[in-house]
Design an enzyme around this catalytic site. Sequence first.
Site, PDB file in Angstrom:
ATOM      1  N   HIS A   1     -13.568 -25.953 -23.231  1.00  7.41           N
ATOM      2  CA  HIS A   1     -13.519 -27.402 -23.056  1.00  7.41           C
ATOM      3  C   HIS A   1     -12.177 -27.973 -23.504  1.00  7.41           C
ATOM      4  CE1 HIS A   1     -15.317 -31.297 -22.498  1.00  7.41           C
ATOM      5  NE2 HIS A   1     -14.872 -31.678 -23.683  1.00  7.41           N
TER       6      HIS A   1
ATOM      7  N   CYS B   1       4.197  -8.721   1.974  1.00 12.62           N
ATOM      8  CA  CYS B   1       3.828  -9.463   0.763  1.00 12.62           C
ATOM      9  C   CYS B   1       5.063  -9.949   0.005  1.00 12.62           C
ATOM     10  CB  CYS B   1       2.969  -8.577  -0.133  1.00 12.62           C
ATOM     11  SG  CYS B   1       2.592  -9.320  -1.722  1.00 12.62           S
TER      12      CYS B   1
ATOM     13  N   CYS C   1       2.935 -13.231   0.690  1.00 11.53           N
ATOM     14  CA  CYS C   1       2.373 -13.779  -0.559  1.00 11.53           C
ATOM     15  C   CYS C   1       3.406 -14.356  -1.512  1.00 11.53           C
ATOM     16  CB  CYS C   1       1.616 -12.683  -1.309  1.00 11.53           C
ATOM     17  SG  CYS C   1       0.842 -11.436  -0.292  1.00 11.53           S
TER      18      CYS C   1
ATOM     19  N   LYS D   1       5.701 -17.262  -0.145  1.00 10.85           N
ATOM     20  CA  LYS D   1       4.758 -18.362   0.150  1.00 10.85           C
ATOM     21  C   LYS D   1       4.363 -19.097  -1.127  1.00 10.85           C
ATOM     22  CE  LYS D   1       0.812 -17.748  -0.487  1.00 10.85           C
ATOM     23  NZ  LYS D   1      -0.112 -16.991   0.351  1.00 10.85           N
TER      24      LYS D   1
ATOM     25  N   GLU E   1     -15.033 -24.788 -16.815  1.00 10.74           N
ATOM     26  CA  GLU E   1     -16.289 -24.772 -17.578  1.00 10.74           C
ATOM     27  C   GLU E   1     -17.464 -25.243 -16.721  1.00 10.74           C
ATOM     28  OE1 GLU E   1     -16.714 -27.611 -20.860  1.00 10.74           O
ATOM     29  OE2 GLU E   1     -15.060 -28.769 -20.034  1.00 10.74           O
TER      30      GLU E   1
ATOM     31  N   GLU F   1      11.142   3.488   5.721  1.00 19.96           N
ATOM     32  CA  GLU F   1      11.041   2.033   5.881  1.00 19.96           C
ATOM     33  C   GLU F   1      12.179   1.546   6.772  1.00 19.96           C
ATOM     34  OE1 GLU F   1       8.787  -0.522   4.989  1.00 19.96           O
ATOM     35  OE2 GLU F   1      10.221  -1.590   6.239  1.00 19.96           O
TER      36      GLU F   1
ATOM     37  N   ARG G   1     -12.599 -20.613   9.479  1.00 16.13           N
ATOM     38  CA  ARG G   1     -13.816 -19.910   9.900  1.00 16.13           C
ATOM     39  C   ARG G   1     -14.072 -18.740   8.960  1.00 16.13           C
ATOM     40  NH1 ARG G   1     -14.592 -15.865  13.548  1.00 16.13           N
ATOM     41  NH2 ARG G   1     -12.454 -15.910  14.335  1.00 16.13           N
TER      42      ARG G   1
ATOM     43  N   GLU H   1      -1.998 -22.956   4.644  1.00 11.84           N
ATOM     44  CA  GLU H   1      -1.022 -22.850   3.556  1.00 11.84           C
ATOM     45  C   GLU H   1       0.315 -23.474   3.974  1.00 11.84           C
ATOM     46  OE1 GLU H   1      -0.975 -18.684   2.462  1.00 11.84           O
ATOM     47  OE2 GLU H   1      -2.673 -18.955   1.088  1.00 11.84           O
TER      48      GLU H   1
ATOM     49  N   ALA I   1      10.388   5.338  12.013  1.00 14.45           N
ATOM     50  CA  ALA I   1       9.752   6.662  12.125  1.00 14.45           C
ATOM     51  C   ALA I   1       8.916   6.790  13.390  1.00 14.45           C
ATOM     52  CB  ALA I   1       8.851   6.884  10.914  1.00 14.45           C
TER      53      ALA I   1
ATOM     54  N   TYR J   1      -5.729 -18.759   7.059  1.00 14.92           N
ATOM     55  CA  TYR J   1      -4.990 -18.829   5.785  1.00 14.92           C
ATOM     56  C   TYR J   1      -3.570 -19.372   5.984  1.00 14.92           C
ATOM     57  CZ  TYR J   1      -8.007 -15.464   3.156  1.00 14.92           C
ATOM     58  OH  TYR J   1      -9.011 -14.819   2.501  1.00 14.92           O
TER      59      TYR J   1
ATOM     60  N   THR K   1      -3.070  -7.850  -0.114  1.00 14.73           N
ATOM     61  CA  THR K   1      -2.307  -6.875  -0.899  1.00 14.73           C
ATOM     62  C   THR K   1      -3.181  -6.085  -1.878  1.00 14.73           C
ATOM     63  OG1 THR K   1      -0.142  -7.842  -0.652  1.00 14.73           O
ATOM     64  CG2 THR K   1      -0.559  -6.771  -2.751  1.00 14.73           C
TER      65      THR K   1
ATOM     66  N   GLY L   1       0.820  -1.209   0.000  1.00 14.01           N
ATOM     67  CA  GLY L   1       0.000   0.000   0.000  1.00 14.01           C
ATOM     68  C   GLY L   1       0.853   1.258   0.000  1.00 14.01           C
TER      69      GLY L   1
END
Length: 453
Positions: free
Chosen positions: A438, A44, A49, A52, A443, A36, A207, A184, A118, A180, A313, A17
């Site tokens: 197909h 992520c 993400c 992973k 499908e 940062e 859940r 995973e 920061a 999750y 994300t 973000g």
Amino acid sequence: MSENQDFDLIIIGAGSGGVRLARMSAQMGARVAVVESRYLGGTCVNVGCVPKKLFVYGAHVRDDLEDAEGYGWRIPNEDVTFDWPTLVANKNAEIERLNGIYGRMLENAGVTIIEGTASIRDPHTVAVGDQTYRTKHITVATGSWPVIPEIPGKECLLSSNEMFYLPQLPRHAVVWGGGYIAVEFAGILAGLGVETTLLYRGDLFLRGFDEDIRRFTEQEIRKKGIDLRFNVTIDSVEPDNAHYRVNLSDGSCLETGLVMAATGRRALVDGLGLEELGVELTGSGHVVVDDHFQTAVPSISALGDVIGTPQLTPVALAQAMVLSRRLFGDGQGDMDYSAIPTAVFCQPNIGTVGLTEQEAREAGHSLRIYRSEFRPMKYTLSGRDERCLMKLVVDDQTDKVLGAHMVGPDAGEITQGLAVAIKAGATKAQFDSTIGIHPTSAEEFVTMRQPVA
Ligand code: NDP
């Protein structure tokens, strides 16, 4: 302290973000800095993400090798080995490449990157080390961090952060949690040959997902040899030579080489000084914002995991687009949280968008439910006992498709397209008049004719 240059916007946190907000705002002409303290790209890219998914691919190779035989390939079992350090090293190289891309993207957009931690001194001043920076706006995009429950032996437990850098894999592992990250990682560990036990405190994991999806996923995960234990939790963990003794709430205990806690994530606001400035936090510690991401202090906004909206994300990216336009653009556009598609990369994958059957009933819809369960074509020759489930939740009166849910190979890939249809308000009749591709599993979503309920 030395007073430094001025900015229009200082963003705290260079995750998904924060980086998107920085780039978009800079493109609109704003003077932007990002602070940062760890790594560019946030959870992520570094410990979420991206690595992973790389591990999920790695784990799935086991199934692919087993399936190869049915297609005529002879792969002598004794010659097949897996080297964990190679997977970690290759993953690390890819993450470093992405870190570089993020850095260059910010630089090319004219964004100043400030390394450090920061704190917000006043509504227009951010301090990093011994420097202070004046700015018109501040955005908190600091994300979230794993939470490990306070149990005796807590220090023995690993979070997902450490799992990405394990020096070696254990013979047996315990995964604690039923969301999750737990499912995973259980799939990754089991796929890579680790005997895995997943412990969840409730009746059934995942859940919030559709009940059929939860039950079907349980059945498929058990087939993978994962030891799923529900209605049980960890009371304490004790080191025992090179192993751990895990004492469970049902009085039993487990000997294991690794205990991973995947028990949720909290907003990362430590040391920012938000409450002192009058920025309100929820009981669970998330930053309170209005529909335009503004906190109780007009010059301070927040987005992403830190505000407690779905921790995904693409949600943070969409929020960043809305906020950049509000701060430096035409101010148009609102965040729409309806029909957010999501995938869980357990094995097989889950893909879901829109309302679950339970949510739709609670919202008062009278429903038609369509459900199809089958063995994917890929597993016919290989003989793999893995099945696929697809489900549509349809409003009986309007014929609108309210939700689409799937467990099976490539569920995430398939669900993305369905999300467009559901977002556009597609009816079941429109699904039915859509020509299938197909032969695919996908499908099936346009050929389910008979409601099961
Ligand atoms: P979740 O909130 O999804 O799951 C946490 C799990 O831990 C739940 O099963 C919860 O149980 C259990 N739990 C919480 N506290 C305790 C406790 N004190 N003792 C025992 N069990 C406990 O969190 P995750 O950490 O798995 O993931 C965080 C978020 O990150 C997700 O919600 C998702 O938004 C995002 N994410 C998305 C991914 C994707 O898109 N593929 C992948 C990974 C994460 P209960 O259900 O009973 O509360």
